[in-house]
Design an enzyme around this catalytic site. Sequence first.
Site, PDB file in Angstrom:
ATOM      1  CB  VAL A  61     -26.430   0.730 -13.998  1.00 55.53           C
ATOM      2  CG1 VAL A  61     -27.171  -0.140 -12.983  1.00 55.53           C
ATOM      3  CG2 VAL A  61     -25.059   1.110 -13.475  1.00 55.53           C
ATOM      4  CE1 TYR A  62     -29.007  -3.862 -11.970  1.00 58.28           C
ATOM      5  CE2 TYR A  62     -30.516  -5.303 -13.130  1.00 58.28           C
ATOM      6  CZ  TYR A  62     -30.199  -4.552 -12.022  1.00 58.28           C
ATOM      7  OH  TYR A  62     -31.067  -4.496 -10.960  1.00 58.28           O
ATOM      8  CB  SER A  63     -23.260  -6.028 -17.714  1.00 62.95           C
ATOM      9  OG  SER A  63     -23.112  -7.028 -16.725  1.00 62.95           O
ATOM     10  N   GLY A  64     -23.198  -2.316 -17.835  1.00 63.66           N
ATOM     11  CA  GLY A  64     -23.058  -1.224 -18.789  1.00 63.66           C
ATOM     12  C   GLY A  64     -23.959  -1.330 -20.000  1.00 63.66           C
TER      13      GLY A  64
END
Length: 349
Positions: A61-64
Site C-alpha cells: 500500500v505504500y505509494s500503491g
Amino acid sequence: MEFRRLGASGLMVPALSFGAGTFGGRGELFGAWGTTEAAEARRLVDICLEAGVTMFDTADVYSGGASEEVLGAAIKGRRDQVILSTKAGLPMGDGPGDAGTSRSRLIRAVEDALRRLGTDYIDLFQLHAFDAGTPVQEVLATLDDLVRAGKLRYTGVSNFAGWQLMKSLAVADRHGYQRYAAHQVYYSLTGRDYEWELMPLADDQGVGAVVWSPLGWGRLTGKIRRGRPLPAGSRLHKTADYGPPVEEELLFRVVDALDEIAGETGKTIPQIAINWLLRRPTVSSVLIGARDEAQLRQNLGAVGWSLTADQVARLDAASAKTAPYPYFPYERQEGFARLNPHPLARHAG
C-alpha cells in the site's frame, strides 16, 4: 550493529531496520513522507548496509506499490545481503478482492510483491491489518502453503489487537501451521499503549515487536516545542490525521525530558527516543525512516551507547499514562502485580 532474535524464531534481525515508506512518494500521505527514487534509494541502502542495517521494510500500500518497486531496484544485485520485509492486506483498489487476507488475495499479493521487489522469496511477510471477514484458519493455511512453497520465510502481523493475535497463534498451534514471529506495532514515548496487553502477550508467546513510527509520527524530531507553532516544513500539516493522536501536554512533557537528557548526553532528541525503545522488552527491531542521507545518519546514531537507569526512569515518568481497565489494577495494586508481573518489571535491569 546489534542483532537480535525475531521473537522465538531463528531469524536474527538488526536492532535498527529501515522503513521504506519514503520510497516512491505517490499520493497525499506518502508524498508528504518522502519522494525517494531509485538512485537516491540505492545510496540510502548503501549507508544502511555499511552500518549493519540489513532489514528493509515496506508494504504494497505504500505509494500503491511504488515503494516496493524502488526498494527492489535499490537492492538489485545484492539480494543475499538484505532481509526483505513487506506487508499486505490493506485496500489496493475499490474492488471486492482488492483488500483483506482471503486465500486468493494473499496469493495475489505475495506474487505482486515478489514481482515488484524483484525477488523469488520474502524473508518476513506481515498482514497489515486483521481481516474480520476471513476465517483465521484460512489465512494461516494460506500463509503456511506459501512458506512451504519457498515464497515466504517467516510471517507476522501488524496492528492486531491482543485477542486477534492470540486467536491466530492458538489456531496455528492447533493445526501445526507456521506461527507468527513478528508483530509490527506502533510504540513510542508518546504512545506506550503497546505495553498494556500486547507486550505481555509477545513476551509470553515469543512474538518479536518490530516498531513503527518510533518518533511518534514525526513529533519527536526536536523541532516541535512548547509555545511554538508547528514548523512550516513539518509533514504533520498534511499527515497528522492519518497517524496516532497524542495529547499536547503529554507531547511537551516528553519533549522537555528529552531536551534535558540531550543536554546531558550530547545526543539528539530522535536518537534518545529511539535508544529508549531499544531497551524495552520484546522489541526485536526499531524501524527508522529517512528522507535523505543526513536524516538517516542521525537516526543511525541511536545505537552504540546507552541511557543511564536514571535517564530511563525520567523518560518513563514523563511519558507515563494511566492504563485503562482492566489493566490499571495490575499497575496500581500490589496483589494484582504480584500475580501478573509485567515484562517491564521482570526484565528491569
